[in-house]
Structure formats: structure tokens, C-alpha cells
Design a protein around this motif. Structure first.
Motif: not given
Lengths: 418, 305
Positions: A113, A325, A329, A343-345, A347, A354, A358
Motif C-alpha cells: 500500500n 486504510e 483514515t 496510496s489510499f485516498d 479524505p 487540506q 494541496s
């Protein structure tokens, strides 16, 4: 009286024996330098793991950040270290692995991962063995007081000229200390100063790798320029910044007495609970408008296994979970500012986190220049950089002299620079 | 003739616990440290290198600059204690032993209390007192109109070590005071009365009679100060950290040894070099104590009655 004490003792003994019999539970102890995170581990991360894995208990045992490597080494040598070891990036952990203190974790399934870059800080030089499961990176930049900026009609500075113009405006107004940083503890000057603004000058990875290869020197313009900017910072710091400590700087900013705080994203979770104004963040300003920007996105923290642990199987279960994951999280949201390396997206809810993350989209990421390979000898480049950055900010050493001193120190033991 | 004196086992038996414990916790570690200083680590193997660590410590600029800097700072630290702590301690003891002083017991305890506080508390409290941001030192100076005299003392290279030395003096001034106080009390009345008959009273009684009689105690205090100062570490470490900032201006042998032995941040610990420094510290203290024992104490003894 006597009888009741006796009965109580009897009862207590029974209870103790009883629970001892029931406790086939294995307790895993984690060594860490993140004493700020103690409650988060105790209240969020550990309960989530324990709920999913009955029979395994986890205990988080942090020590003082600056002393961690020394304490950990001593504990490992004495055989009293915990089962799981929080890994500093690069040489410290690599040294532990080569000494046989950390176990090889290449076969952990969850390793899939993580990208190669994420794992690079905890691999052997040839990249074949990985010995820690990556947890998070931290990003450098500046956190600012949005209310103060609005009050003074300032916008987020994009270039160095705008940055100093903003500092001048804040200073002229006089209500806020322009920049909250001190040189008493030294490391902020290097970590939140030199390595924060530096990548824009040495072009991130390009310069860092050239320095390791010996193609660039610390006396080159690109490596002295950050010192030249630091030399100008001193004028914008609070009265008596020479004796201002790291907690002093944090408090000055969170109390709303300072406008800009040279930061690492790890501050976010701590600051969120303390400020009563809105915070914003900006990436290190570039030299000229339109220049490509570079940020320090430092692979900072991972977790490995004590090779001498008696609970290797349970520790591996925990490490698999750290690579999952679910952990990414929980961790990313419980500790905004520590950005998952998986590599997990994941949130993220926190607006400041954020904003920091970014920058990965618009700027090029690099890691701190002194961490890989270059701090293997004596004198130690990282520690020397602390000292040099603090001296430059105080105006007690010129940027050129600082560069020369660091270069001479590095060249004294590092072959590519001889 | 027939009954030889029996072997007195009990002497050995009674001595054994102390000797064994002392050997295990003091003598063995001391010699083992000296032994460790003769090795180094090459490729995770401990290798015997003789005096190479010492030649690096005194010969290579990387090490020797730091060592001489630390030693110099240590001497300054010691000098401040000798010039400030001990005279003040003697003065306080002289005042306290004055018969007409009221509340003497209260002053005595108040002055002695800091000596029983932990270094960590003292370091932290003084750091806060002197803090330019939250400290009471700047506002107190402001109240008497001397704000301009305030500087971030702990953050300035030229003041930091002296400030820390004075903090240490504040903490430990009670110890020389107590020792001298005890010595002053033990001076026989007859001697003082005989002096009075010869017209020696008040201050001159202190200078001409009491001071010569407490000289041995002052000697002991000097040695205790010397040993304490050259072993010092805690206060500097708790106030300035292991890097002994600003720019190593408060680095003394103790912090230098700690940093080398255990490592700091990315600098990994080097127990062998650390042991070499510890051995050098031991030698310095040993020499200092020997100078006192053979050069000064013998002379003081001849002074006595």
C-alpha cells in the motif's frame, strides 16, 4: 479493623490472581517520540485496534522528542525497549536495522500500500529490505493569523518580496509580533527556517541529490541563499527572541500575539484546540513570481518491530493494521498535519491540513536536505545546521561564513566532498 | 603462646556488604569506563585502539575545540562559584551566628531550601523568571525604571553561562553557609573572650580569630564546589538542553560528555568517545583534589592549635 484489612487483602489477592489467569492478553509496547500524541493514541488509535483484535493490548510509551534516539538506543542495548519502535527516517533507523535491532518487514503484506518513495526512508541503501511501515510525512510552510492579515489588509505572500513587505507592514503596525520564532532551542531555526525555505533555492530533490553526490557544495549560492534570507528574519522576531523557546513561540502565536508562524504541519492538531482566531497557511514564498515552487514534504515517521520482541506474531498483526486504510483514515484525521504516506485516498476534514496537502499538487516535494546520508559523520551536519541557522538569525555569523563552516565540516569526513 | 589469636572473620563479614556494593556500583563502572575509552566501534565490532580516542579528543579540531571550550566554560563556572557563592555563604554564616539576630532559624531554612529542590525545577523556574516574554524579571526591572538593563540573558552568548552559574549559586549558597555556620559555632568562647581582653572585638574578631579558625572548612567547601562544578550537568541540561546553547557557550564537560556518549537528534551516540571524555573529567577532578589534599590541606593543618 484488622479483620477487615485482612479480608480486603484476601479479596484483592483473589481478584489479582483471577485477572492474571484471565489475562492471556499480550501487551505490545510502542516506543515513540510523539509525546504530544499520547491522548490520540490512547483514545482513538489503540481502542480501534483493540476492538478489532481481541487478545492484543497496546501501550503507547513516548519519550522527549530530542532525546528519543539516545533513549531508544540505550533501551535497545539494555534489552528493555518496547515491542514496536517508532522509526525516525533514514540513518538512525537504518543503523538500528544494520545492528540487528529492527526486524526485516519486507514480507508484510500491507507494504504494497506504499509507494517506493514513501518506503525509501526506511529501506537499506539498495532498496531490497524495508524495516519500518511508513506512517506519515510532515509538510513545512507558514501558518498565519487570518484575522491579523485581514485587519492589516494583507494578502498571502507569493514571492519573497511580498513576504518581507507583509512582515514590514505588520512590524510598522506594531500590534503583532511579525514572526513567532526563537533561537533558544536552535532546531526551529534549522527545521522551520533553513529546511523550510531552502528547497525553493536548491530546487528540491535536484539540489539535495547533487549535494549528496558531491556535485554541489554548501558554499554554493543556492545553499547560502536560505541563510541570507534567515539573516533578515531576526529583525521581525519578538523582543528577546534569543531566549525564546519552542513552546514560547507556539504560545505567542496561539495567543494571537504574533501574525506569522514558521511551521511544520505537525502543529495543526495542537494549534486547532488553542486558537480563537482563524488560521491559514502559505507555502514558502518563491524568489520571483512564476518560479516553480518546492516544499519540504518530509517522510517523518514510521513504525517497525524490535527484533528481540517476544510477541513477534502479534506485533506483525499490528503492523499490518498500520498499513491498512482504516489506520490511514484514523491517523490522518486524528492527527491533521501528519499526512498518510499510503496510496489510499484518505479524505481529510481539517481545512488547514487540506491547505498544506494541496501544495503537493502545485509544488515539487523534497525532504530535509541533511537527513539522508549527510549526517552520518562527525561533525554531524544536521546538528551543525541547527547551530549555524540560529547564529545567522542572531546576526552572529554571516551567511557566507555559515556555509563555509558547514562545508568544511562535511568535507572533513564525507568522501564525495573531499 | 598456645592460643594463637583466632582469625577475626567478623571483620570481613561486616565489611563485605559495603565493599561489595561499593565495588559493584562505583569501582567496577569506573574502571570499566576507562577500559571502554580504549576501544572503538568499526563495522559493529568493538576494536581495541589504545589511546586513539584520547589523541582524537586532544588532537583533532572537531573534538578538541569542543573539549577546550567545555573545559574553559567549566573553569568559569567554578570561578563564579568560588568568587560569589562561597564568600556570600561565609558572610551569611557570620551574620547568622551573631547572637542578637532574630529569626535566625527562619533565615537559615529559607536560604537552605533551594539546595533541596530538584535541578529540573530550579532550571525551569528560572527560565520562566528570566523569560523575555512571560518572565517577571523584565516587569520587575520596569517597575524600578531599569527596563533598559534587561536582556534575554539565557539566550545571549556573552551572558548565558554567567547567568546559569549565578542561578546555581542561588541554589547552593545554603551549603557553604551551613558548613561555615557549624564551624563558627564550634569556636570556643574562651578564645573569643581572650581576644576581647586584648581588644579584638567586632569585625576584627571575625577577620583575626574566626576566619583563620574556619579556614579548614573553607578548604573543604572549595573542594566540594570543585568536584560539584566539574561534575555538573543537570542545571545546564534542564535550562539549555543537550546542545548547551547559545552556540555552545554554556557547554560544560558534563553536557559534552552526555551529547557524545548518548548522541543527540541525528548524531548517534559514541560510548567509546564518551568514555574518553568521562575519563578526562575524572582525571581533571582527581588532579584538582590532589592539589588540594597535598598542597593546601597539609598546610592548613599546621595552622591549627
Amino acid at each position: 479493623m484488622k479483620t477487615s484489612t485482612f479480608t480486603a487483602t484476601l479479596l484483592a489477592t483473589t481478584l489479582l490472581t483471577g485477572s492474571a489467569l484471565m489475562a492471556a492478553d499480550v501487551t505490545l509496547e510502542i516506543e515513540s517520540w510523539r509525546n504530544d500524541d499520547l491522548t490520540l493514541w490512547q483514545e482513538k488509535i489503540i481502542p480501534a485496534f483493540e476492538a478489532a483484535n481481541p487478545g492484543i493490548k497496546v501501550k503507547f510509551n513516548p519519550s522527549a522528542p530530542a532525546e528519543y534516539p539516545a533513549i531508544l538506543n540505550a533501551k535497545l542495548e539494555a534489552g528493555s525497549a518496547g515491542d514496536l519502535i517508532t522509526c525516525k527516517p533514514f540513518d538512525h533507523s537504518l543503523g538500528l536495522y544494520e545492528d540487528g535491532r529492527l526486524a526485516d518487514l519486507s514480507d508484510i503484506a500491507a507494504m504494497a500500500n506504499f509507494s517506493d518513495v514513501a518506503k525509501s526512508a526506511w529501506q537499506t541503501d539498495d532498496g531490497t529490505q524495508t524495516f519500518c511501515v511508513p506512517m506519515a510525512s510532515v509538510i513545512h510552510g507558514f501558518i498565519y493569523n487570518k484575522d491579523a492579515f485581514e485587519e492589516l489588509g494583507l494578502t498571502v505572500p507569493e514571492t519573497e518580496a511580498e513576504f518581507f513587505a507583509a512582515l514590514d507592514t505588520i512590524k510598522a503596525d506594531g500590534n503583532y509580533i511579525p514572526m513567532s520564532m526563537g533561537t533558544n532551542d536552535q532546531w526551529e531555526a534549522a527545521t522551520m527556517g533553513y529546511n523550510n525555505i531552502g528547497p525553493n533555492y536548491w530546487k528540491g530533490e535536484e539540489g539535495r541529490l547533487a549535494l549528496i553526490a558531491g556535485d554541489q557544495k554548501l558554499t554554493d549560492a543556492a545553499w547560502v541563499a536560505p541563510f541570507e534570507q534567515l539573516a533578515k528574519w531576526g529583525a521581525y522576531m519578538g523582543d528577546g527572541f534569543e531566549a525564546q523557546t519552542y513552546p514560547d513561540s507556539q504560545n505567542l502565536f496561539t495567543l494571537g500575539r504574533a501574525a506569522i508562524y514558521p511551521a511544520g504541519s505537525w502543529e495543526i492538531s495542537g494549534f486547532n484546540g488553542l486558537v480563537d482566531f482563524e488560521m491559514g497557511a502559505f507555502s514558502p514564498p518563491v524568489q520571483n513570481a512564476g518560479d516553480e515552487c518546492y516544499i519540504s514534504d518530509h517522510t517523518d515517521i514510521a513504525i517497525g518491530m524490535n527484533a528481540a520482541t517476544e510477541h513477534a506474531d502479534e506485533a506483525r498483526i499490528f503492523l499490518e493494521w498500520v498499513g491498512s486504510e482504516e489506520f490511514a483514515t484514523i491517523y490522518g484525521n486524528a492527527l491533521p498535519g501528519f499526512f498518510s504516506l499510503s496510496s489510499f485516498d484518505v479524505p481529510m476534514v481539517d481545512p488547514l491540513a487540506q491547505e498544506f496537502v494541496s501544495w503537493r499538487g502545485k509544488c515539487n516535494s523534497t525532504i530535509r536536505s541533511t537527513y539522508q546520508i549527510l549526517s552520518r559523520g562527525t561533525p554531524n551536519l544536521e546538528n551543525e545546521t541547527w547551530n549555524a541557522s540560529a547564529q545567522v538569525i542572531k546576526g552572529e555569523e554571516t551567511p557566507a561564513a555559515a556555509g563555509e563552516r558547514l562545508q568544511a565540516g562535511l568535507a572533513s569526513w564525507y568522501a564525495p566532498h573531499q | 603462646m598456645a592460643n594463637r589469636r583466632p582469625i577475626r572473620w567478623h571483620i570481613g563479614v561486616f565489611l563485605a556488604p559495603a565493599v561489595l556494593v561499593y565495588t559493584a556500583v562505583m569501582i567496577y563502572p569506573l574502571f570499566n569506563t576507562m577500559r571502554l575509552a580504549l576501544f572503538t566501534e568499526i563495522d559493529q565490532q568493538r576494536v581495541y585502539v589504545g589511546l586513539q580516542n584520547f589523541s582524537a579528543l586532544f588532537g583533532q579540531a572537531v573534538w578538541s575545540d569542543a573539549f577546550w571550550n567545555a573545559l574553559g566554560n567549566n573553569f568559569w563556572f567554578f570561578l563564579i562559584h568560588m568568587l560569589v557563592q562561597n564568600p556570600i555563604g561565609i558572610g551569611l554564616a557570620a551574620i547568622l551566628s551573631h547572637k542578637r539576630l532574630r529569626f535566625a532559624a527562619f533565615y537559615r531554612s529559607a536560604i537552605f531550601i533551594p539546595a533541596i529542590l530538584s535541578f529540573v525545577i530550579v532550571g525551569f523556574a528560572w527560565k520562566l523568571i528570566l523569560s523575555p516574554i512571560w518572565g517577571i524579571a523584565p516587569s520587575m526591572l520596569d517597575m524600578v525604571g531599569l527596563k533598559s538593563l534587561f536582556a534575554p540573558w539565557l539566550g545571549k552568548e556573552e551572558y548565558a553561562l554567567t547567568t546559569l552559574a549565578l542561578i546555581s549559586v542561588w541554589q547552593f549558597v545554603g551549603i557553604p553557609m551551613m558548613l561555615i555556620y557549624a564551624a563558627l559555632l564550634s569556636i570556643p568562647e574562651e578564645v573569643l573572650e581572650a581576644g576581647e581582653c586584648d581588644g579584638i572585638t567586632g569585625m576584627s574578631a571575625f577577620w583575626k580569630i574566626k576566619l583563620p579558625l574556619i579556614l579548614p572548612s573553607i578548604g573543604i567547601i572549595s573542594v566540594l564546589t570543585f568536584v560539584g562544578n566539574f561534575n555538573a550537568f543537570d542545571l545546564i541540561y534542564s535550562a539549555q538542553g543537550a546542545l548547551a546553547g547559545p552556540n555552545f557557550s554554556t557547554d560544560i564537560l558534563g553536557t559534552f560528555m552526555y551529547r557524545t556518549f548518548f548522541g543527540f537528534q541525528l548524531q548517534l551516540g559514541d560510548p567509546h568517545m564518551g568514555s574518553a571524555i568521562a575519563t578526562a573529567m575524572f582525571a581533571i577532578i582527581l588532579i584538582g583534589v590532589c592539589i588540594y589534599l597535598f598542597g593546601i590541606q597539609t598546610r592548613i593543618r599546621r595552622y591549627q592549635f
